[in-house]
Structures are given as structure tokens and as C-alpha cells.
Scaffold this active site. Structure first.
Site, PDB file in Angstrom:
ATOM      1  CD  GLU A 116      -2.170   2.460  -2.979  1.00  0.00           C
ATOM      2  OE1 GLU A 116      -3.359   2.536  -2.090  1.00  0.00           O
ATOM      3  OE2 GLU A 116      -1.734   1.504  -2.706  1.00  0.00           O
ATOM      4  CG  ASN A 156      -1.809   1.247   1.407  1.00  0.00           C
ATOM      5  OD1 ASN A 156      -2.767   1.082   0.566  1.00  0.00           O
ATOM      6  ND2 ASN A 156      -1.518   2.430   2.012  1.00  0.00           N
ATOM      7  CG  ASP A 210      -6.069  17.940   7.844  1.00  0.00           C
ATOM      8  OD1 ASP A 210      -5.745  17.741   6.539  1.00  0.00           O
ATOM      9  OD2 ASP A 210      -5.417  17.427   8.630  1.00  0.00           O
ATOM     10  CB  ILE A 242      -0.326  11.527   0.740  1.00  0.00           C
ATOM     11  CG1 ILE A 242       0.761  11.067  -0.494  1.00  0.00           C
ATOM     12  CG2 ILE A 242       0.415  12.672   1.519  1.00  0.00           C
ATOM     13  CD1 ILE A 242       0.449  12.139  -1.528  1.00  0.00           C
ATOM     14  CE1 TYR A 243      -2.422   6.910   4.929  1.00  0.00           C
ATOM     15  CE2 TYR A 243      -0.273   6.097   4.552  1.00  0.00           C
ATOM     16  CZ  TYR A 243      -1.501   5.995   4.413  1.00  0.00           C
ATOM     17  OH  TYR A 243      -1.991   4.905   3.719  1.00  0.00           O
ATOM     18  NE  ARG A 244      -1.849  15.230  11.121  1.00  0.00           N
ATOM     19  CZ  ARG A 244      -3.073  15.769  11.500  1.00  0.00           C
ATOM     20  NH1 ARG A 244      -3.811  15.914  10.684  1.00  0.00           N
ATOM     21  NH2 ARG A 244      -3.375  15.640  12.805  1.00  0.00           N
ATOM     22  CD1 TRP A 275      -1.149   5.360   8.195  1.00  0.00           C
ATOM     23  CD2 TRP A 275      -0.088   4.238  10.002  1.00  0.00           C
ATOM     24  NE1 TRP A 275      -0.039   4.739   7.963  1.00  0.00           N
ATOM     25  CE2 TRP A 275       0.722   4.254   8.654  1.00  0.00           C
ATOM     26  CE3 TRP A 275       0.190   3.697  11.230  1.00  0.00           C
ATOM     27  CZ2 TRP A 275       1.590   3.387   8.819  1.00  0.00           C
ATOM     28  CZ3 TRP A 275       1.428   3.037  11.172  1.00  0.00           C
ATOM     29  CH2 TRP A 275       2.134   2.719  10.009  1.00  0.00           C
TER      30      TRP A 275
END
Length: 607
Positions: A229, A165, A278, A168-170, A183
Site C-alpha cells: 500500500e 501490508n 458496522d 484499516i482494522y477496528r 482481522w
């Protein structure tokens, strides 16, 4: 043209007049946010900052922040890709020799989706000990809990099945070799970590910064769980994505990235992460999240650091989100045959507002479709679904409102779903990951009631009367003779305003309760109260101001509502209290001194 790394794409943007280089020093701390935000509003090209403050690595920002740049990245319009995908799947399944022969071109393209392992890649030309202080990591908003990596493509592998997997996670930077790993619920990387924790394993992962446009767009796309992806990126660029073995862990990483961060996420370790400004246009609340511990950083020679900023729309995620739903949105038809089109509104942060057009083959099939979509992958995080009939343009907000005006009767067409999972970033229920949802069925019925409406001039005259006789009302806007938006004297408390008087804290609700019972307004469908920071005459702004600031269960009321047994019955006008409320996080604003600083530099940046 296929771009197999970020820099070849940027060179093409440069030649096409879609990228501007500047030697002006720009600080990744706050200043970059103001530059990026302002550049989008002025339709400026992507910006390559060759001299960022505090780092030797150049920064690129807004490189996907226009429809033209997205089309360049993909080689065609994303809608065309969506058409090709749905056409292929409808023709090729179930696969037969005849169907494969009749669709040889696209079948060959799918054969190129499998990623390719190579011996070496530019992403590992330089190998060094981790030191995040060397990177131009951003502090995006003054209320953020710290600096954040905002464009990290996190590569994980399922600890049991081995499936990959990329998401995009901060990542909040805690020190030179430690970050948070944000997450959210319904995220593939988070699911992988869930199973690693169950097994008690340290979870290996890598973070790629700056990959090919196709891999970046595939990472952003809300693909169904279990779909790789990297394979989707191979389809988009019509060439296999190359991976290489990592240096210190056992997984494979993109071979052509600008930077690779390798490391581990230990089981059961959490640390306070956030707040963070955000894409709902507010700060998301600080909470406990897993911790990423870096082991090594690799990068190409002369790398470019990719940056993005999220916040009150429009931002770069508008173009990324619209492109991905144009590509993969049509695939919903494979699961729900009655769905003709869907559109999530970027103005509302995508998850807060979805419009779906339905070919209704039997009574209330549209409701069945809505409930099904609310249980499908990323669509399960949708808060409000508006259903319209097939043939209605789901992207045309005013066409959607017309359908609500003509076809919505709350007694038959409104469904509230309380106490269900909700987007982690949604703050309106005061409970992280939990909240309520609603469905508005505005599909056309066999019998329509088109009579009894107050004449437009009479209604507009009465609305003007309201404004002049109630000093709590700052302004009103009647939109498409369907929604009355009422701006009230109830500002959000943020860094630029004093504390809100207690008497104003619930003004939106008390005024709404008065308005929805007025006989003169009974032919409206919806009345929404909003706070004074919302521009109610700007569509983009009022959709944001309404749909990011109400909890369906708490803040939606009707002229008449009661229980019959345990079933709620709704009649009359729907009221939505979308004012900012005590306990909500602050909306995002930029410090005045940063705005003034960018004012001084603005002309020099674009020389």
C-alpha cells in the site's frame, strides 16, 4: 498538489471551505457519531473538533466524506487515476525499451513508488508510555462492546518474506495499553499473523493514526495480496512515502503520521471482541480475535486524532469505497479480459452487491467471469453478482434492473453457490465467515422473449389491490417494472422496539410464498419482502434493506423449484425474503437523548 501529511491536507480543506472548526464540546462517546452521520446527510464540510470531551487532542471527522474532498486529496478525479493505471499496464507489459520510452512520464512516476527510509520523522517528535485513555477514542453506537479506534492503519510485515501490508482494522480498547485486532478473513494483516502463529513468534506491528491522504486511500483500497500500500500511495502522490525506524520494535513506520502505536500481538492469544456497529448497518457479532499489546506511543507536536464512523449508509466509507473502486476497479480487466466494468454498491455494504458488464464472446462466458471474480482477492467476498452486457452502465441501478427484466430467466441464468467463505461481517447465514452466494446472469442473449407482459396499468392496479386486501402488507413499490418490494408488518427488534410477536417473526417468508405463485404477478422478475424499518421508496435505503438481510441459500425461493438428479431447476418469479429475522443482530439506531442533545448543539457547531 501532493499532501505529505494529514495536517497539510486539512489546512488546504480549511482554505477551500471544505473544513469547519468548532470550539463546541463534542463527546466521542455516541455524540460524535450523531454529528458525523447528520453532517454527511446535510452535505456539511469536514469537521475539526478543537475541544472534544475528555481529551486534549483535537478530532477531525468526515475529511474524506465528499467527492470534492476525495478529488482534492488525490489531485485529480479517481476515475482518471484508474484510466492512467489500466492504460499504463496495457502498454508497458511486457516491458520493452520501446514501451518504456513511449510512456516515460508514467514510468518515472512508478519509479517514485518505492518507500524511502529517513532518519527522523514528525510522527516521533513526542515519545511516551502507552495510555489510550488520553486519546479521544470513540464509542460509536450504544450496543458496541466498548470504545473502538476506527481509523488505525495497521502496518505489518510478513514474517517469512518481509513484505509489508497496511490495512484499516477496528481495534476495541480493552484497557490503557491493550486492544483487540479485528482481522477479518481475506485481510493481509491477518495472513501475516497466520504465518507468525505457525512459527510461534510474537508478531510485531504498528498502528498509524492520521497519515497522508494518499496513504490513507491506498490503505482503504482492496489491493491484490502482496501489493504494498505504501508503494501505491507513492504512485498516487507522485512522491515516495517516507518511513522511519520504530522506537521499540524492529519494523519501519510512517514518518509523517499524527500518532504511532507500537506493540506486539502474541501468538494463540484471543479475547472476546465486539459487538460493533458496522457498515452493513447492523451490529457485527462479538467473537474471539487476536490481542494487540502496546509498548509505546509516539506522536507529532500538536497532533490531530482522525476519526470515522461506519453504519447504515450513507457514511464516509461511501466516498472512500467509491473512490478506490474507481481507481483500481479497471485493473480487473488485466485478469479477466471479458470484463468491461464493475461496480460494488455502497448501499449494500459493497461486498453484498456487485454488478459487472461483460463482453460475451461465447455462450455463458459471463458466468465464467463471475466465477473467476468470486475467486479473486477481495472480490471473493462478494455475495451477489449481477451480470449485464457490455455497454450497460453498471452504476445505473435502473438500467441494471431493465436488463434483468429483459434478459433474466432463472431456469438458465441463476446460479446458487452454497457453503462458501463470506464476509466476516455478514450475519445472514448465522455462521461467521461462511454462507452462500448467487449469480444473476442478465446479459443479452440471441433470442429474447419480450411478449406476454401484463400491461403496466393492470399490474399497478393489482398491486394496489394487494395492499388493500392483505393487512399484513404495509406498503408496496414496483421498481422499474422488475422488482416488487413489499414492506410487511415485521419490525426488527432493536433498542427502540418491543419484542416481535412470534406470529410476525416469519411473516416475510409466508407472504412471499403466497405472492410468487399468484398468476397476476408471474411477469415480474423479483419480489422482495422487507421489514417495516425500510423506506421502500428510497433507492439507497431499499438496496440496503434488501441486500444486507438475506442468505442466498435459505431466503431465495422461486415459483417452481425442484431437483433434476442433484441439479436444482428454478422457474418463475424469484422471491427474496429480506425481512429481519430472529437471530440477526440489531440494526443501528441512535439513542433519542443523544439525538436531542445534538439538536441543541447543532446550530452552535456550524457557526
Amino acid at each position: 498538489m501532493s499532501f505529505l501529511d494529514l495536517q497539510s491536507y486539512l489546512k488546504f480543506l480549511d482554505k477551500s471551505g471544505e473544513l469547519h472548526r468548532t470550539q463546541v464540546e463534542i463527546d466521542p462517546v455516541l455524540e460524535l457519531t450523531e454529528v458525523a452521520r447528520r453532517a454527511i446527510r446535510e452535505n456539511k464540510p469536514a469537521l475539526l473538533i478543537e475541544n472534544p470531551k475528555g481529551s486534549k487532542y483535537p478530532i477531525v471527522i468526515n475529511h474524506f466524506a465528499s467527492e470534492k474532498r476525495i478529488e482534492i486529496a488525490l489531485g485529480k478525479h479517481p476515475e482518471q487515476i484508474g484510466i492512467e493505471l489500466i492504460d499504463f499496464f496495457e502498454k508497458i507489459f511486457p516491458p520493452t525499451l520501446k514501451s518504456l520510452l513511449e510512456n516515460k512520464t508514467i514510468a518515472k512516476r512508478f519509479l517514485k513508488t518505492r518507500p524511502k527510509l529517513v532518519k527522523k520523522g514528525t510522527s516521533q517528535e513526542i515519545v511516551k508510555q502507552p495510555n489510550l485513555d488520553e486519546l479521544p477514542v470513540q464509542l460509536c453506537w450504544q450496543g458496541d462492546g466498548g470504545k473502538f479506534v476506527t481509523y488505525g492503519q495497521v502496518i505489518t510485515y510478513h514474517p517469512i518474506t518481509g513484505k509489508r501490508n497496511i490495512g484499516i482494522y477496528r481495534m476495541q480498547v480493552f484497557d490503557s495499553s491493550t486492544t483487540g485486532m479485528h482481522w477479518q478473513i481475506q485481510k493481509g494483516g491477518g495472513f501475516h499473523y497466520y504465518y507468525a502463529e505457525m512459527l510461534g513468534k510474537e508478531f510485531e506491528l504498528a498502528v498509524a493514526l492520521g497519515t497522508s491522504p494518499a496513504l490513507t486511500l491506498a490503505t482503504v483500497a482492496a489491493l491484490p495480496e502482496g501489493i504494498d500500500e505504501a508503494m501505491f500511495a507513492g504512485f498516487l502522490q507522485n512522491k515516495r512515502v517516507e518511513f522511519v525506524k520504530s522506537k521499540t520494535i524492529s519494523i519501519q513506520v510512517p514518518a509523517q503520521a499524527e500518532f504511532i502505536l507500537e506493540g506486539l500481538v502474541p501468538p494463540k492469544e484471543r479475547r472476546l471482541e465486539g459487538p460493533f456497529g458496522d457498515h452493513f448497518g447492523h451490529y457485527s457479532t462479538a467473537s474471539e480475535f487476536p490481542v494487540f499489546r502496546l509498548k509505546i506511543i509516539t506522536h507529532r507536536k500538536k497532533p490531530i486524532y482522525p476519526a470515522t464512523v461506519v453504519g447504515k449508509p450513507p457514511m464516509e466509507d461511501k466516498f472512500l469505497g467509491n473512490a478506490t473502486q474507481q481507481m483500481i476497479g479497471p485493473l480487473i480487466k488485466l485478469i479477466h479480459k471479458e470484463v468491461r466494468d464493475i461496480w460494488a454498491y455502497y448501499e449494500a455494504g459493497f461486498h453484498n452487491l456487485l454488478v459487472a458488464s461483460i463482453e460475451q464472446r461465447y455462450q455463458k462466458e459471463a458466468i465464467k467471469a463471475a466465477l473467476g471474480m468470486m475467486g479473486t482477492d477481495q472480490l471473493s467476498l462478494t455475495k451477489c453478482i449481477i451480470l449485464v452486457s457490455a455497454g450497460v452502465d453498471v452504476r445505473d441501478w435502473f438500467a441494471v434492473l431493465k436488463e434483468i427484466r429483459n434478459n433474466f430467466d432463472p431456469h438458465h441464468d441463476f446460479i446458487m453457490i452454497p457453503k462458501v467463505p463470506l464476509d466476516t461481517l455478514d450475519f445472514t447465514s448465522y455462521k461467521m465467515n461462511l454462507g452462500s452466494k448467487m449469480i444473476i446472469d442478465a446479459t443479452r442473449k440471441k433470442v429474447q422473449d419480450s411478449g406476454g407482459r401484463m400491461q403496466d396499468e393492470q399490474l399497478k392496479s393489482y398491486i394496489l389491490h394487494l395492499k388493500s386486501t392483505d393487512r399484513r402488507v404495509i406498503d408496496l413499490n414496483l421498481v422499474a417494472d422488475t422488482v416488487l418490494i413489499v414492506k410487511v408488518d415485521s419490525p426488527p427488534q432493536n433498542f427502540n422496539t418491543p419484542s416481535i410477536p412470534e406470529s410476525n417473526s416469519f411473516l416475510g417468508r409466508t407472504l412471499l410464498e403466497k405472492l410468487i405463485v399468484l398468476p397476476e404477478l408471474q411477469h415480474l422478475k423479483i419480489i422482495a419482502t422487507v421489514s417495516s424499518d425500510v423506506d421502500i421508496h428510497d433507492k439507497e435505503n431499499y438496496i440496503w434493506g434488501i441486500f444486507t438481510r438475506f442468505d442466498c441459500e435459505r431466503d431465495v425461493i422461486f415459483t417452481d423449484q425442484k431437483l433434476t438428479g442433484i441439479s436444482p431447476v428454478y422457474k418463475g418469479v424469484m422471491g427474496i425474503d429480506a425481512t429481519w429475522k430472529p437471530g440477526y443482530p440489531e440494526p443501528l439506531t441512535m439513542k433519542a437523548e443523544i439525538v436531542r442533545l445534538v439538536d441543541v448543539k447543532w446550530g452552535k457547531i456550524w457557526r
